[in-house]
Design a protein around this motif. Structure first.
Motif, mmCIF file in Angstrom:
data_model
loop_
_atom_site.group_PDB
_atom_site.id
_atom_site.type_symbol
_atom_site.label_atom_id
_atom_site.label_comp_id
_atom_site.label_asym_id
_atom_site.label_seq_id
_atom_site.Cartn_x
_atom_site.Cartn_y
_atom_site.Cartn_z
ATOM 1 N N MET A 165 12.400 13.953 -14.540
ATOM 2 C CA MET A 165 11.204 12.847 -13.209
ATOM 3 C C MET A 165 10.123 12.010 -14.038
ATOM 4 O O MET A 165 9.777 11.136 -13.411
ATOM 5 C CB MET A 165 11.791 13.224 -11.834
ATOM 6 N N ASP A 166 9.680 12.695 -14.485
ATOM 7 C CA ASP A 166 7.960 12.726 -14.542
ATOM 8 C C ASP A 166 7.817 12.172 -16.220
ATOM 9 O O ASP A 166 6.551 12.331 -16.550
ATOM 10 C CB ASP A 166 6.736 13.087 -13.659
ATOM 11 N N ALA A 167 8.372 12.901 -17.093
ATOM 12 C CA ALA A 167 8.082 12.178 -18.547
ATOM 13 C C ALA A 167 8.019 10.579 -19.353
ATOM 14 O O ALA A 167 8.883 9.943 -18.467
ATOM 15 C CB ALA A 167 9.184 12.694 -19.831
ATOM 16 N N PRO A 168 7.147 9.849 -20.110
ATOM 17 C CA PRO A 168 7.393 8.937 -20.278
ATOM 18 C C PRO A 168 8.965 8.736 -20.202
ATOM 19 O O PRO A 168 9.446 8.761 -21.606
ATOM 20 C CB PRO A 168 6.417 8.867 -21.231
ATOM 21 N N GLY A 169 9.278 6.836 -19.998
ATOM 22 C CA GLY A 169 9.727 6.211 -19.690
ATOM 23 C C GLY A 169 11.317 6.972 -18.947
ATOM 24 O O GLY A 169 12.477 5.964 -18.907
#
Length: 144
Positions: A76-80
Protein backbone atom coordinates in the motif's frame (compact mmCIF):
# COMPACT_ATOMS: atom_id res chain seq x y z
CA UNK A 1 6.01 -9.24 26.53
CA UNK A 2 8.58 -9.86 29.21
CA UNK A 3 10.02 -12.75 31.14
CA UNK A 4 11.05 -16.04 29.53
CA UNK A 5 12.84 -15.90 26.17
CA UNK A 6 12.30 -18.52 23.45
CA UNK A 7 14.87 -18.71 20.62
CA UNK A 8 12.24 -19.31 17.93
CA UNK A 9 9.28 -17.31 19.24
CA UNK A 10 10.94 -14.49 21.16
CA UNK A 11 9.69 -13.04 24.43
CA UNK A 12 7.05 -14.63 26.58
CA UNK A 13 3.59 -13.50 25.50
CA UNK A 14 4.59 -12.67 21.93
CA UNK A 15 2.49 -15.36 20.26
CA UNK A 16 -0.55 -14.36 22.30
CA UNK A 17 0.00 -10.73 21.28
CA UNK A 18 0.17 -11.75 17.61
CA UNK A 19 -3.20 -13.47 17.97
CA UNK A 20 -4.72 -10.24 19.28
CA UNK A 21 -3.09 -8.20 16.50
CA UNK A 22 -4.23 -10.58 13.76
CA UNK A 23 -7.78 -10.26 15.06
CA UNK A 24 -7.44 -6.47 14.90
CA UNK A 25 -6.38 -6.71 11.25
CA UNK A 26 -9.59 -8.64 10.59
CA UNK A 27 -11.89 -6.53 12.78
CA UNK A 28 -11.03 -3.02 11.62
CA UNK A 29 -12.59 -1.35 8.59
CA UNK A 30 -11.02 -2.19 5.26
CA UNK A 31 -8.61 0.32 3.74
CA UNK A 32 -6.39 2.57 5.83
CA UNK A 33 -7.44 1.01 9.19
CA UNK A 34 -6.34 -2.42 7.92
CA UNK A 35 -3.03 -0.94 6.76
CA UNK A 36 -2.51 0.69 10.17
CA UNK A 37 -3.28 -2.58 11.99
CA UNK A 38 -0.81 -4.33 9.68
CA UNK A 39 1.83 -1.70 10.34
CA UNK A 40 1.23 -2.18 14.08
CA UNK A 41 1.68 -5.94 13.59
CA UNK A 42 5.09 -5.25 12.05
CA UNK A 43 5.94 -2.84 14.88
CA UNK A 44 5.07 -5.48 17.46
CA UNK A 45 7.41 -7.95 15.70
CA UNK A 46 10.19 -5.35 15.67
CA UNK A 47 9.68 -4.72 19.39
CA UNK A 48 10.06 -8.45 20.06
CA UNK A 49 13.24 -8.48 18.00
CA UNK A 50 14.87 -5.67 19.97
CA UNK A 51 14.33 -7.37 23.31
CA UNK A 52 16.93 -10.06 22.53
CA UNK A 53 18.94 -11.12 25.57
CA UNK A 54 22.66 -10.55 25.13
CA UNK A 55 24.31 -13.35 23.19
CA UNK A 56 21.10 -14.68 21.59
CA UNK A 57 20.27 -14.83 17.90
CA UNK A 58 17.28 -13.03 16.40
CA UNK A 59 14.14 -15.06 17.17
CA UNK A 60 12.74 -16.71 14.04
CA UNK A 61 9.03 -15.97 14.45
CA UNK A 62 9.23 -12.22 15.19
CA UNK A 63 11.92 -11.75 12.53
CA UNK A 64 9.85 -13.52 9.88
CA UNK A 65 6.66 -11.68 10.88
CA UNK A 66 8.53 -8.38 10.62
CA UNK A 67 9.55 -9.22 7.05
CA UNK A 68 6.08 -10.50 6.12
CA UNK A 69 4.13 -7.54 7.51
CA UNK A 70 6.69 -5.13 6.10
CA UNK A 71 6.11 -6.58 2.64
CA UNK A 72 2.34 -6.62 3.11
CA UNK A 73 2.16 -2.98 4.15
CA UNK A 74 4.56 -2.05 1.35
CA UNK A 75 1.83 -3.18 -1.03
CA UNK A 76 0.00 0.00 0.00
CA UNK A 77 2.75 2.49 0.80
CA UNK A 78 5.72 1.71 -1.44
CA UNK A 79 6.56 4.18 -4.23
CA UNK A 80 4.35 3.56 -7.25
CA UNK A 81 1.68 1.90 -5.12
CA UNK A 82 -1.56 3.25 -3.75
CA UNK A 83 -4.06 3.09 -6.57
CA UNK A 84 -7.53 2.12 -5.34
CA UNK A 85 -7.25 -1.31 -7.01
CA UNK A 86 -3.82 -1.92 -5.47
CA UNK A 87 -5.07 -0.89 -2.04
CA UNK A 88 -8.03 -3.30 -2.25
CA UNK A 89 -5.68 -6.14 -3.24
CA UNK A 90 -3.25 -5.22 -0.45
CA UNK A 91 -6.00 -5.22 2.18
CA UNK A 92 -7.24 -8.58 0.92
CA UNK A 93 -3.66 -9.94 1.18
CA UNK A 94 -3.24 -8.63 4.75
CA UNK A 95 -6.56 -10.07 5.83
CA UNK A 96 -5.66 -13.47 4.35
CA UNK A 97 -2.29 -13.40 6.15
CA UNK A 98 -4.03 -12.62 9.45
CA UNK A 99 -6.68 -15.32 8.94
CA UNK A 100 -4.08 -17.95 8.13
CA UNK A 101 -1.91 -16.91 11.09
CA UNK A 102 -4.81 -17.42 13.48
CA UNK A 103 -5.25 -20.95 12.11
CA UNK A 104 -1.63 -21.96 12.85
CA UNK A 105 -0.39 -19.82 15.74
CA UNK A 106 -0.94 -22.58 18.33
CA UNK A 107 1.07 -25.18 16.39
CA UNK A 108 4.87 -25.00 16.13
CA UNK A 109 4.81 -26.97 12.86
CA UNK A 110 1.98 -24.82 11.53
CA UNK A 111 3.86 -21.62 12.36
CA UNK A 112 7.02 -22.87 10.62
CA UNK A 113 5.07 -23.82 7.47
CA UNK A 114 3.17 -20.50 7.50
CA UNK A 115 6.32 -18.41 7.90
CA UNK A 116 8.13 -20.31 5.16
CA UNK A 117 5.24 -20.03 2.70
CA UNK A 118 4.48 -16.37 3.42
CA UNK A 119 8.13 -15.34 3.29
CA UNK A 120 8.97 -17.11 0.06
CA UNK A 121 5.78 -17.73 -1.92
CA UNK A 122 3.57 -14.82 -0.88
CA UNK A 123 6.15 -12.09 -0.21
CA UNK A 124 8.91 -13.24 -2.58
CA UNK A 125 11.91 -13.28 -0.25
CA UNK A 126 14.76 -15.45 -1.48
CA UNK A 127 15.43 -18.58 0.56
CA UNK A 128 19.08 -17.68 1.26
CA UNK A 129 18.09 -14.34 2.82
CA UNK A 130 15.92 -15.89 5.51
CA UNK A 131 18.01 -18.73 6.91
CA UNK A 132 18.61 -18.40 10.63
CA UNK A 133 21.49 -20.06 12.40
CA UNK A 134 20.39 -22.74 14.81
CA UNK A 135 23.64 -22.92 16.74
CA UNK A 136 26.46 -20.51 17.45
CA UNK A 137 28.62 -19.93 14.42
CA UNK A 138 32.40 -19.91 14.77
CA UNK A 139 33.89 -16.47 14.67
CA UNK A 140 35.87 -15.55 11.59
CA UNK A 141 39.33 -14.39 12.49
CA UNK A 142 41.05 -11.86 10.26
CA UNK A 143 43.96 -13.36 8.36
CA UNK A 144 47.36 -11.92 9.22
Amino acid sequence: MAGHWHPQDGPEGFLEATTHQARLVLDVEEGLPTYEAGRDFQGMAIQAMVTIPEGEYMPETPTALNLIWGALTDEMDAPGRGSPEQDVAAVRHMRRAATEWLAVVDSRGGRVAYLDRWLHEECGYEQALTQWPTSPQPSIEAAD
